[in-house]
Design an enzyme around this catalytic site. Structure first.
Site, mmCIF file in Angstrom:
data_model
loop_
_atom_site.group_PDB
_atom_site.id
_atom_site.type_symbol
_atom_site.label_atom_id
_atom_site.label_comp_id
_atom_site.label_asym_id
_atom_site.label_seq_id
_atom_site.Cartn_x
_atom_site.Cartn_y
_atom_site.Cartn_z
ATOM 1 C CE1 TYR A 197 -13.295 4.736 4.787
ATOM 2 C CE2 TYR A 197 -14.558 4.951 2.753
ATOM 3 C CZ TYR A 197 -13.427 5.233 3.495
ATOM 4 O OH TYR A 197 -12.435 6.017 2.967
ATOM 5 C CD GLU B 207 -2.432 1.679 -3.587
ATOM 6 O OE1 GLU B 207 -3.530 2.244 -3.724
ATOM 7 O OE2 GLU B 207 -1.660 1.910 -2.645
ATOM 8 C CG ASP C 289 -1.919 1.094 1.253
ATOM 9 O OD1 ASP C 289 -2.854 1.049 0.446
ATOM 10 O OD2 ASP C 289 -1.760 2.020 2.082
#
Length: 712
Positions: free
Chosen positions: A549, A436, A407
């Site tokens: 979320y 990424e 990430d």
């Protein structure tokens, strides 16, 4: 900061440095060696089984014949191996090759020397043809044969060389013809090339490196899945949190669809402080699950599992289930912490501390990520921090994971990535690191050079024909092919492109076809297969009710899905090796620019890169080095980039590159529909209705059809 980069210099390396001049003055200039990256500072990339093409310019005084060889050392080898280099007179360059048959770090260099015997032999042959006296030349040949006999340990060769020396020294006129015949014998030439010790052997000043990955680093179809959403969708009912067992139940379907890698966002305990609610709300409800990227709470950090997903044993069972189906699991490696992560209490100095004593949370103004604390990779205690981050990777490798999607690596220290990837791959060369990094091109390139196995790309924002052509040419027809493997993800949880929002199902089908056939590496986030395309607001790339979320159970066989397209295209990629390579891509003229037309050739061109200049290996040399492959298939792909309208065009087929004559009839078979068309010559007609098909994947069969006509 840890300084052990594991750059091993073996005793064998020193033993084979046979330069005779202690001042390092070179007899022969060796330059323009390929492949190398930034003067040898970084490693070029290959995959296991590749044949590596090596080139060099060799320059020496005079007109004597030179000989050269590639020296290479594989991982775990004690002694160097060699393969001969061939000289091409037309471009005054030497070429060699060797096969990398194991994953890990390889080394290679070049040795060159004056071939005194070949030079002598050539001169002798000319004098014999001119009828000149060659007694002195034959005596010189005898001296060289004796010297070679003293340098070899092979008894048979030594005996043969001594016998040759005696024969060449025989000055009787009656023996002259036999002496000349022996001197020019190819068997003697082979003996001398193998056993004569060169007096001016010169070794290239650097040992260049190649990182060899397993094939999955070069060609794979990726699928991103949130395990917590893998429960049954019950309309109107509150979603139930999924577990690893629920996710395992989805794996057979993914295997049937032809995916290779299943990527999971973070599976760790999620922070409670400043937890985000649905649609990134700052006021979560009590049952909101939060963002998986806010890693860590009182139940653990990066080596712990969110209890709602199951236990570590459940995860191990999930990984084993994937392996049995031919799938590999990739984990998200996100080096950031929630305010509740154990590291925050144990090592507050690992973070950025503000003047008021608070720890700085992540920001990308005006966006604020109060639930995430970035790490400070240049803190005073960075050695301990770096080691802890490395140990996270080693922990998950022990649990069967060797692929990591990293990430935002561009927001961490670049030196850290170079160190940690080398550290991990020293003992685990099978490890694959996926960057990424949606950032500036030079920063993306730098990460690839530092060791990342593959990288995200700008593909999601390249939607027109000319954008795609320019961008893919940059990825596949420039020096980036030596180190940058682009993975064409069609969407991510963060990226819902406007093209998909406005284009509907036809746009999804076109983007799938493009990604899967333009590159051997592509991927999708799970909702892509269902055509989900509602943004949180107009102009936003965020999904409405984003799975980042909240829980999002889905009916993966729901109306409008493109599962059949996915299975068909992934099957084509597996069955035909042309789609498992990247540099075999070439673009060709479509008279309507809305239709993109390109070829995937049966084999990649043999090209070496010297700086930014391509150096094509001459066909005869490439064939001699074992690069010619006539066993595969050629493919022609046409894709309509307009998801709303029927488009027609004349495409220009590269028939000469495929060995087809101007007036020859040939058949192309569409692997998407099984239709066959008879084509002739360069210009041929294509019509694509996005309501029916996004494009054609045409296998060139090279034989005329008897019943089907061209669709003109």
């Amino acid at each position: 900061m840890p300084d052990d980069t594991r750059e091993s210099t073996t005793v064998a390396t020193r033993k084979t440095d046979r330069r005779s001049n202690p001042r390092r003055a070179e007899y022969i200039v060796i330059e323009c060696v390929t492949p190398q990256l930034d003067g040898g500072r970084y490693s070029v990339k290959r995959t296991v089984g590749d044949r590596v093409s090596v080139g060099a310019d060799l320059i020496a005084a005079g007109h004597d014949a030179l000989t050269a060889r590639v020296m290479y050392l594989g991982p775990g080898d004690d002694d160097w191996s060699s393969s001969p280099m061939l000289y091409d007179y037309d471009n005054d360059r030497w070429y060699g090759a060797f096969v990398v048959d194991r994953i890990g770090r390889w080394k290679f260099t070049i040795e060159a020397w004056t071939d005194r015997f070949a030079t002598w032999r050539s001169g002798l042959e000319k004098k014999v043809k001119a009828g000149q006296d060659v007694q002195l030349e034959l005596a010189e040949g005898a001296q060289m044969a004796r010297a070679a006999s003293r340098s070899t340990r092979a008894a048979t060769a030594r005996a043969s060389l001594l016998l040759t020396a005696k024969m060449l020294e025989d000055r009787r006129d009656t023996a002259l013809e036999k002496r000349i015949q022996r001197a020019l014998d190819d068997d003697l030439l082979a003996l001398m090339q193998e056993h004569a010790r060169p007096a001016d052997l010169t070794r290239f000043a650097r040992e260049l490196t190649i990182v060899v990955d397993r094939e999955l680093a070069r060609a794979a179809a990726w699928y991103e899945m949130f395990p917590r959403s893998q429960t049954t969708l019950v309309p109107g009912a509150r979603p139930v949190h999924g577990t690893f067992d629920d996710a395992a139940a989805r794996l057979p379907r993914l295997a049937e669809l032809g995916f290779d890698v299943v990527y999971l966002p973070p599976i760790h305990p999620i922070g409670r402080t400043f937890r985000k609610g649905k649609n990134n709300s700052l006021t979560p409800e009590p049952d909101d699950v939060g963002s998986p990227w806010a890693i860590g709470n009182e139940q653990g950090g990066h080596t712990a599992i969110d209890p709602a997903l199951g236990t570590l044993a459940d995860f191990d069972r999930f990984v084993a289930s994937a392996r049995r189906l031919g799938l590999e699991i990739s984990l998200d490696y996100a080096l950031q912490c929630s305010p509740d992560h154990p590291w925050v209490k144990e090592h507050p100095d690992w973070f950025n501390v503000r003047p008021d004593g608070s720890i700085q949370y992540a920001e990308n103004p005006p966006k604020k990520y109060q639930d995430i604390y970035p790490l400070n990779f240049w803190c005073d205690d960075r050695q301990a921090l770096w080691n802890a981050c490395r140990d996270v990777l080693l922990f998950w490798i022990e649990h069967g994971v060797s692929i990591f999607r990293v990430d935002n690596p561009h927001t961490k220290a670049l030196a850290f990535w170079e160190w940690v990837i080398a550290e991990v791959r020293h003992d685990h060369p099978e490890a694959i690191f996926f960057a990424e990094a949606f950032t500036r091109p030079k920063r993306m390139n730098a990460l690839a050079k530092l060791g990342f196995s593959m990288s995200y790309t700008y593909f999601t924002w390249k939607n027109s024909s000319w954008e795609l052509q320019n961008y893919l040419a940059e990825l596949t027809q420039t020096p980036r092919v030596e180190y940058y493997r682009g993975n064409l993800f069609v969407n991510t949880p963060d990226i819902l492109n406007e093209y998909l929002v406005e284009g509907g199902r036809a746009a999804f089908r076109a983007r799938l076809l493009l990604a899967a056939t333009l590159s051997p590496l592509y991927g999708m986030y799970s909702c892509f297969a269902l055509g989900e395309n509602v943004p949180v607001r107009e102009g936003s790339e965020e999904y409405l009710d984003s799975e980042k979320y909240q829980l999002r159970p889905r009916d993966y066989e729901g109306e409008g899905n493109i599962n059949a397209d996915i299975a068909r295209i992934n099957g084509i990629r597996r069955w035909h090796p042309a789609f498992q390579r990247g540099a075999n891509l070439s673009f060709h003229t479509s008279e309507n620019p809305t239709i993109l037309f390109y070829r995937k050739a049966r084999s990649e061109p043999v090209v070496q890169w010297s700086g930014s200049s391509p150096l094509a290996v001459p066909p005869k040399i490439a064939q001699s080095l074992g690069f010619t492959d006539n066993t595969g298939d050629d493919f022609l792909i046409a894709v309509n980039t307009d998801p709303r309208h029927v488009q027609e065009t004349m495409v220009h087929v590269p028939i000469h590159e495929m060995g087809i004559d101007d007036d020859e009839t040939y058949v192309v078979r569409d692997l998407l529909s099984d239709a066959r068309y008879t084509w002739r010559g360069v210009r041929n007609y294509v019509r694509l209705d996005p309501a029916e098909t996004p494009g054609h994947v045409l296998l060139v069969e090279r034989r005329p059809a008897t019943s089907l006509a061209s669709p003109t």
